[in-house]
Design a protein around this motif. Structure first.
Motif, PDB file in Angstrom:
ATOM      1  N   GLU A 130       0.857  -1.238  -0.084  1.00 39.31           N
ATOM      2  CA  GLU A 130       0.107   0.051   0.067  1.00 39.31           C
ATOM      3  C   GLU A 130       0.650   1.222   0.041  1.00 39.31           C
ATOM      4  O   GLU A 130       0.639   2.160  -0.693  1.00 39.31           O
ATOM      5  CB  GLU A 130      -1.005  -0.253   1.130  1.00 39.31           C
ATOM      6  CG  GLU A 130      -1.983   0.904   1.212  1.00 39.31           C
ATOM      7  CD  GLU A 130      -2.950   1.145   2.150  1.00 39.31           C
ATOM      8  OE1 GLU A 130      -3.845   2.002   2.199  1.00 39.31           O
ATOM      9  OE2 GLU A 130      -2.977   0.226   3.231  1.00 39.31           O
ATOM     10  N   PRO A 131       1.916   1.388   0.990  1.00 36.73           N
ATOM     11  CA  PRO A 131       2.630   2.835   0.776  1.00 36.73           C
ATOM     12  C   PRO A 131       3.558   2.856  -0.346  1.00 36.73           C
ATOM     13  O   PRO A 131       3.641   3.874  -0.894  1.00 36.73           O
ATOM     14  CB  PRO A 131       3.561   2.490   1.984  1.00 36.73           C
ATOM     15  CG  PRO A 131       3.638   1.205   2.700  1.00 36.73           C
ATOM     16  CD  PRO A 131       2.095   0.372   2.019  1.00 36.73           C
ATOM     17  N   PHE A 132       3.856   1.741  -1.003  1.00 43.55           N
ATOM     18  CA  PHE A 132       4.748   1.880  -2.227  1.00 43.55           C
ATOM     19  C   PHE A 132       3.556   2.325  -3.532  1.00 43.55           C
ATOM     20  O   PHE A 132       3.975   3.178  -4.234  1.00 43.55           O
ATOM     21  CB  PHE A 132       5.162   0.669  -2.634  1.00 43.55           C
ATOM     22  CG  PHE A 132       5.751   0.398  -4.113  1.00 43.55           C
ATOM     23  CD1 PHE A 132       6.967   1.067  -4.244  1.00 43.55           C
ATOM     24  CD2 PHE A 132       5.172  -0.131  -5.164  1.00 43.55           C
ATOM     25  CE1 PHE A 132       7.774   0.951  -5.452  1.00 43.55           C
ATOM     26  CE2 PHE A 132       5.715  -0.014  -6.422  1.00 43.55           C
ATOM     27  CZ  PHE A 132       7.120   0.306  -6.504  1.00 43.55           C
ATOM     28  N   LEU A 133       2.256   1.638  -3.584  1.00 43.15           N
ATOM     29  CA  LEU A 133       1.632   2.291  -4.552  1.00 43.15           C
ATOM     30  C   LEU A 133       1.154   3.470  -4.344  1.00 43.15           C
ATOM     31  O   LEU A 133       0.975   4.299  -5.155  1.00 43.15           O
ATOM     32  CB  LEU A 133       0.063   1.385  -4.339  1.00 43.15           C
ATOM     33  CG  LEU A 133       0.340  -0.141  -5.132  1.00 43.15           C
ATOM     34  CD1 LEU A 133      -1.172  -0.999  -4.991  1.00 43.15           C
ATOM     35  CD2 LEU A 133       0.945  -0.080  -6.254  1.00 43.15           C
ATOM     36  N   ASP A 134       0.873   3.993  -2.981  1.00 43.04           N
ATOM     37  CA  ASP A 134       0.636   5.336  -2.632  1.00 43.04           C
ATOM     38  C   ASP A 134       1.649   6.467  -3.282  1.00 43.04           C
ATOM     39  O   ASP A 134       1.395   7.444  -3.804  1.00 43.04           O
ATOM     40  CB  ASP A 134       0.555   5.812  -1.170  1.00 43.04           C
ATOM     41  CG  ASP A 134      -0.647   5.208  -0.640  1.00 43.04           C
ATOM     42  OD1 ASP A 134      -1.702   4.738  -1.396  1.00 43.04           O
ATOM     43  OD2 ASP A 134      -0.766   4.878   0.540  1.00 43.04           O
ATOM     44  N   ARG A 135       2.903   5.950  -3.171  1.00 45.71           N
ATOM     45  CA  ARG A 135       4.082   6.680  -3.742  1.00 45.71           C
ATOM     46  C   ARG A 135       3.828   6.897  -5.285  1.00 45.71           C
ATOM     47  O   ARG A 135       4.064   8.007  -5.846  1.00 45.71           O
ATOM     48  CB  ARG A 135       5.382   6.420  -3.321  1.00 45.71           C
ATOM     49  CG  ARG A 135       5.631   6.385  -1.762  1.00 45.71           C
ATOM     50  CD  ARG A 135       6.952   5.700  -1.308  1.00 45.71           C
ATOM     51  NE  ARG A 135       8.179   6.166  -1.977  1.00 45.71           N
ATOM     52  CZ  ARG A 135       9.437   5.898  -1.874  1.00 45.71           C
ATOM     53  NH1 ARG A 135       9.775   4.733  -0.951  1.00 45.71           N
ATOM     54  NH2 ARG A 135      10.347   6.590  -2.277  1.00 45.71           N
TER      55      ARG A 135
END
Length: 434
Positions: A294-299
């Motif tokens: 999730e944090p990777f896709l958010d970036r």
């Protein structure tokens, strides 16, 4: 680059050869040992003379002194070193192999006590766990069949990576079109090809599958994403999709927060690139845990990048997984349209599958339009966008390069309108600082 620890001139660097055990099993202990020595020589070539602090099976820890390192943050340093070592195949006894490297980094100085040094060693080793091994990891002997397949996969992977670097492997482009107006192009799919001895275009699927079996897709995926960014920079009206493995969607490929930094930097430097880049994955069952993803896709999304999921309905991905990933685009597996003529039941699957995909993604593409009958099915089911040889085959060139400039601008307008504000690049000054 971010400056770090200006007072420190020494650096503790722990490097792991993730595919060490697989190389042992497939080629023997001598090649794997020589591969680790090659890693050490590579470190010395780029860092200067290093002091070996520890060697444990596939891990190598060195103490390096080099003022150039003070120009890099730990994640930038790790990514740079790992990409350099993995960029070129290692040759030993007439065999070329790819090395899967991850690393962790700690600054030390003259005031570091023995106890602190041991603690830093342990911290660096523990941090390697952020870079989950992708390679085949086994200490058991391979059967003759397994060994032969591993060696064949490695040979195919090395050959493809060399072809990409030499530009003898190249992208061809397939339009995603409006079924009511095939001249209205949403974006173009990138497909990797190479030219055989007869000059014919040949798909690279076998070699890509070899990369996947070896667990090394990140090596080729990051190269391909970088190449597509070059295409986007060269053509400000291009909207392009690049297929990558779901396993490559991680910020921790080379180590903690290391792997995608160069690509993130390019996207931040030119905010117009991200909203025109689409990363397409096929089987989302290969995705990492949601907490990591999730944090990777958010970036990525903060930089405007869009995510597509292909072969919907044809692989093991569940709707629940897709909801977690929240793709911008879903492409229906072409097999459903190709078999729709076989029976009423086969034909009846197409509409509900489109409806299900629409509940997950803003944009749905019906793939497999290979005839006028397929196009009629797509129109009957009110598919918004389609792909397939009947509406546009693959080509080295892209239509917007040769058509009227106004048509190209209209295509870009359609693309932006299709997504609204979703996935658009943030205003200047509001990019993430990662």
């Amino acid at each position: 680059m971010k400056a770090v620890e200006k007072e420190s001139r020494h650096y503790l660097l722990t490097v792991r050869l993730n595919n060490y055990s697989a190389l042992c099993a497939a080629y023997g202990d001598e090649l794997a040992s020589n591969a680790l020595k090659h890693v050490r020589r590579s470190l010395e070539r780029h860092l200067g003379k290093v002091l070996i602090a520890a060697v444990e099976s596939e891990e190598l820890t060195v103490l390096a002194e080099n003022r150039l390192l003070e120009s890099y943050s730990p994640d930038e340093l790790i990514e740079l070193l790992c990409s350099i070592i993995s960029a070129e195949p290692f040759r030993c006894a007439d065999v070329d192999v790819l090395l899967d490297i991850c690393a962790a980094y700690r600054p030390v100085d003259s005031s570091t006590s023995s106890a602190d040094f041991e603690r830093l060693l342990a911290e660096a080793a523990a941090e390697l766990e952020f870079a989950h091994p992708r390679s085949i990891s086994t200490w058991r002997p391979m059967s003759a069949k397994e060994e032969a397949r591993y060696r064949a996969d490695m040979a195919r992977s090395v050959q493809l990576l060399k072809a990409i670097r030499r530009r003898t492997a190249f992208f061809v482009w397939r339009p995603i079109a409006d079924p009511k107006d095939r001249g209205r192009i949403l974006y173009y799919d990138g497909r990797l090809r190479y030219a055989n001895e007869s000059g014919q275009q040949v798909e690279c699927d076998t070699a890509i599958t070899a990369f996947e079996r070896l667990g090394l897709t990140h090596i080729v995926d990051l190269q391909l994403v970088s190449d597509v960014l070059d295409e986007l920079q060269a053509d400000p009206l291009a909207r392009l999709s690049v297929p990558i493995s779901a396993k490559s969607l991680s910020a921790n490929i080379s180590g903690r927060e290391a792997g995608w930094n160069e690509i993130f930097t390019r996207l931040r430097r030119d905010p117009a690139l991200g909203p025109r880049l689409i990363l397409e994955v096929a089987d989302t069952s290969d995705l990492r845990s949601h907490d990591d993803l999730e944090p990777f896709l958010d970036r990525l999304r903060a930089l405007g990048v869009r995510l597509a999921v292909g072969r919907f309905g044809g692989l093991a991905s569940s709707v629940e997984q897709l909801i977690d990933v929240a793709p911008d685009i879903i492409k229906i597996d072409s097999g459903f349209l190709h078999t729709a003529h076989q029976s009423d039941r086969s034909r009846a699957r197409v509409g509900p599958l489109l409806d299900l995909a629409r509940t997950v993604a803003r944009m749905v593409v019906l793939d497999g339009v290979a005839s006028s009958w397929h196009l009629l099915v797509a129109l009957d089911e009110e598919a918004e966008w389609v792909a397939g040889s009947y509406v546009g085959g693959t080509s080295i060139g892209r239509d917007w390069i040769n058509v009227n400039y106004g048509d190209a601008v209209a295509g870009m307008s359609s693309f932006n309108h299709a997504f609204g504000d979703h996935g658009s690049a943030p205003p200047k000054g509001q990019h993430t600082t990662h």
